[in-house]
Design a protein around this motif. Structure first.
Motif, PDB file in Angstrom:
ATOM      1  N   GLY A  67       0.775  -1.238   0.000  1.00 19.99           N
ATOM      2  CA  GLY A  67       0.000   0.000   0.000  1.00 19.99           C
ATOM      3  C   GLY A  67       0.801   1.280   0.000  1.00 19.99           C
ATOM      4  N   VAL A  68       1.990   1.274  -0.643  1.00 18.50           N
ATOM      5  CA  VAL A  68       2.774   2.501  -0.760  1.00 18.50           C
ATOM      6  C   VAL A  68       3.135   2.707  -2.225  1.00 18.50           C
ATOM      7  N   ALA A  69       3.477   3.940  -2.579  1.00 15.89           N
ATOM      8  CA  ALA A  69       3.884   4.234  -3.949  1.00 15.89           C
ATOM      9  C   ALA A  69       5.282   3.672  -4.202  1.00 15.89           C
ATOM     10  N   PRO A  70       5.527   3.125  -5.410  1.00 15.30           N
ATOM     11  CA  PRO A  70       6.846   2.564  -5.699  1.00 15.30           C
ATOM     12  C   PRO A  70       7.982   3.562  -5.549  1.00 15.30           C
ATOM     13  N   ASN A  71       7.692   4.851  -5.809  1.00 16.61           N
ATOM     14  CA  ASN A  71       8.751   5.874  -5.711  1.00 16.61           C
ATOM     15  C   ASN A  71       8.707   6.641  -4.395  1.00 16.61           C
ATOM     16  N   SER A  72       8.026   6.089  -3.398  1.00 16.72           N
ATOM     17  CA  SER A  72       7.896   6.775  -2.106  1.00 16.72           C
ATOM     18  C   SER A  72       9.160   6.630  -1.278  1.00 16.72           C
ATOM     19  N   ALA A  73       9.296   7.507  -0.283  1.00 19.88           N
ATOM     20  CA  ALA A  73      10.434   7.438   0.635  1.00 19.88           C
ATOM     21  C   ALA A  73      10.403   6.143   1.442  1.00 19.88           C
ATOM     22  N   THR A  74       9.191   5.667   1.752  1.00 19.05           N
ATOM     23  CA  THR A  74       9.067   4.411   2.494  1.00 19.05           C
ATOM     24  C   THR A  74       9.664   3.259   1.714  1.00 19.05           C
ATOM     25  N   MET A  75       9.340   3.187   0.418  1.00 17.32           N
ATOM     26  CA  MET A  75       9.863   2.091  -0.394  1.00 17.32           C
ATOM     27  C   MET A  75      11.366   2.232  -0.597  1.00 17.32           C
ATOM     28  N   ALA A  76      11.840   3.468  -0.733  1.00 19.60           N
ATOM     29  CA  ALA A  76      13.279   3.696  -0.870  1.00 19.60           C
ATOM     30  C   ALA A  76      14.011   3.193   0.373  1.00 19.60           C
ATOM     31  N   ALA A  77      13.415   3.432   1.548  1.00 20.76           N
ATOM     32  CA  ALA A  77      14.031   2.964   2.788  1.00 20.76           C
ATOM     33  C   ALA A  77      14.002   1.438   2.879  1.00 20.76           C
TER      34      ALA A  77
ATOM     35  N   VAL B 152      14.134  -0.758   0.437  1.00 23.00           N
ATOM     36  CA  VAL B 152      15.122  -1.410  -0.432  1.00 23.00           C
ATOM     37  C   VAL B 152      16.528  -0.946  -0.116  1.00 23.00           C
ATOM     38  N   GLY B 153      16.663  -0.034   0.865  1.00 17.49           N
ATOM     39  CA  GLY B 153      17.981   0.367   1.330  1.00 17.49           C
ATOM     40  C   GLY B 153      18.638   1.452   0.523  1.00 17.49           C
ATOM     41  N   LYS B 154      17.857   2.249  -0.202  1.00 17.66           N
ATOM     42  CA  LYS B 154      18.439   3.338  -0.972  1.00 17.66           C
ATOM     43  C   LYS B 154      18.801   4.507  -0.067  1.00 17.66           C
ATOM     44  N   ARG B 155      19.718   5.357  -0.541  1.00 17.48           N
ATOM     45  CA  ARG B 155      20.063   6.586   0.155  1.00 17.48           C
ATOM     46  C   ARG B 155      19.300   7.738  -0.485  1.00 17.48           C
ATOM     47  N   THR B 156      18.825   8.630   0.341  1.00 18.67           N
ATOM     48  CA  THR B 156      18.093   9.787  -0.161  1.00 18.67           C
ATOM     49  C   THR B 156      18.728  11.065   0.365  1.00 18.67           C
ATOM     50  N   ASP B 157      18.917  12.036  -0.527  1.00 21.52           N
ATOM     51  CA  ASP B 157      19.495  13.341  -0.150  1.00 21.52           C
ATOM     52  C   ASP B 157      20.839  13.190   0.554  1.00 21.52           C
ATOM     53  N   GLY B 158      21.599  12.175   0.135  1.00 26.72           N
ATOM     54  CA  GLY B 158      22.919  11.991   0.723  1.00 26.72           C
ATOM     55  C   GLY B 158      22.905  11.366   2.101  1.00 26.72           C
ATOM     56  N   GLN B 159      21.718  11.036   2.609  1.00 23.42           N
ATOM     57  CA  GLN B 159      21.613  10.459   3.946  1.00 23.42           C
ATOM     58  C   GLN B 159      21.311   8.965   3.840  1.00 23.42           C
ATOM     59  N   THR B 160      21.683   8.222   4.854  1.00 29.96           N
ATOM     60  CA  THR B 160      21.353   6.800   4.854  1.00 29.96           C
ATOM     61  C   THR B 160      19.840   6.640   4.955  1.00 29.96           C
ATOM     62  N   SER B 161      19.350   5.512   4.407  1.00 27.99           N
ATOM     63  CA  SER B 161      17.917   5.267   4.417  1.00 27.99           C
ATOM     64  C   SER B 161      17.418   5.123   5.848  1.00 27.99           C
ATOM     65  N   GLY B 162      16.095   5.266   6.019  1.00 31.97           N
ATOM     66  CA  GLY B 162      15.499   5.318   7.349  1.00 31.97           C
ATOM     67  C   GLY B 162      15.774   4.108   8.211  1.00 31.97           C
TER      68      GLY B 162
END
Length: 315
Positions: A139-149, A151-161
């Motif tokens: 129930g989340v968008a594929p490009n959401s911050a939740t999904m990025a966290a 799969v272990g992606k980094r966002t804005d130079g910071q480690t994922s949540g």
């Protein structure tokens, strides 16, 4: 607070429970005689239990809620090493059991550690399930911050949540439980998993996947082992009373394959035979998918191994 005794005469200096020493000692003596005295005890055991709950993902505020206490009570206990607590507070906190999953005992919007959910998502991707499909299931968008966290992606130079809501964590576990036995169809997802070195679902011990100190055990995948794992899963779900259509939906296979696995189980319990079992078209397809996944995994591992001049175990 007034300097006078809580009993109201204003003569004595307040010491404990809003009373002077004289009246406090009288109260204590009377309560001991009635068998109602609740002395304060060392808080070491309570603090250790709160820390154990915290290691399991239950935060102090959630501990307070589960114990029926105020947040300030838990904060005060943690902020005063060597301090004492009442036996009532001790009993309430020690009664909170350490859960296997923090999300099982917390509110939907409470934050719990993301590690176990991330490992499950990565394992499903490595098994051929696209992250976009997993996102839709929880129930989340594929490009959401939740999904990025997840799969272990980094966002804005910071480690994922490091945290996720308990509701999302439960949703990820539910999807993992349904799909961990089912090879995915996406070669691209498998390649992503191999490139990142993500373990497959069955390489994780389900009792340890949430433990930060646990490590996966590499498995050797073959069509025969995948078939036996699927049959075991069908047998287990059948024993739980699920119908063939329900099992097919949960495992992502067709009903005929479920019925065939059930028939195989009945035949193996009724009689033992050494004759080879005929293979259906559906089973050939399932076996081919596992074989294809194994080939992709092996090819991905051999390339870096050649560059290093060494050999690497395959799954």
């Amino acid at each position: 607070m007034s300097a006078g005794c809580g009993c109201g005469d204003g003569a004595g200096q307040v010491t404990r429970r809003g009373m002077c020493k004289l009246h406090y000692d009288r109260l204590r003596t009377r309560q001991i005689a009635y068998g109602r005295w609740n002395p304060r005890v060392p808080g070491d055991a309570v603090r250790a239990h709160i820390e154990t709950l915290g290691a399991a993902g239950v935060r102090p505020g959630q501990v307070a809620h589960l114990a029926g206490l105020g947040h300030s009570t838990i904060s005060r206990i943690l902020a005063n090493p060597g301090g004492r607590v009442s036996d009532r507070i001790q009993a309430a906190i020690l009664k909170v059991a350490v859960p296997e999953h923090a999300g099982d005992v917390t509110a939907d919007n409470a934050l719990v550690p993301i590690l176990g959910a991330r490992r499950r998502v990565q394992a499903l991707v490595a098994a051929g399930h696209p992250a976009s499909r997993i996102a839709r299931e929880i129930g989340v968008a594929p490009n959401s911050a939740t999904m990025a966290a997840l799969v272990g992606k980094r966002t804005d130079g910071q480690t994922s949540g490091r945290s996720i809501t308990a509701e999302r964590e439960r949703a990820v576990r539910a999807v993992f439980d349904r799909w961990q036995w089912v090879p995915g169809q996406s070669a691209r997802a498998r390649a992503i998993g191999a490139r990142n070195g993500w373990p497959l679902p069955l390489e994780w011990d389900e009792t340890a996947i949430d433990d930060p100190h646990s490590r996966p055990e590499k498995a050797r995948w073959t069509p025969a082992s995948a078939r036996e794992e699927r049959r075991d899963h069908v047998d287990r779900l059948t024993s739980q009373g699920l119908t063939a259509p329900e099992i097919a939906e949960r495992l992502g296979i067709n009903i005929r394959l479920v019925e065939r696995d059930r028939a195989h189980h009945r035949g193996s319990t009724d009689t033992e035979s050494t004759a080879p079992e005929p293979t259906s078209r559906d089973e050939v397809q399932a076996m081919g998918e596992v074989a294809a996944k194994a080939r992709v995994d092996i090819a991905a591992r051999r390339q870096p191994a050649r560059r290093r001049g060494g050999l690497e175990r395959t799954r």
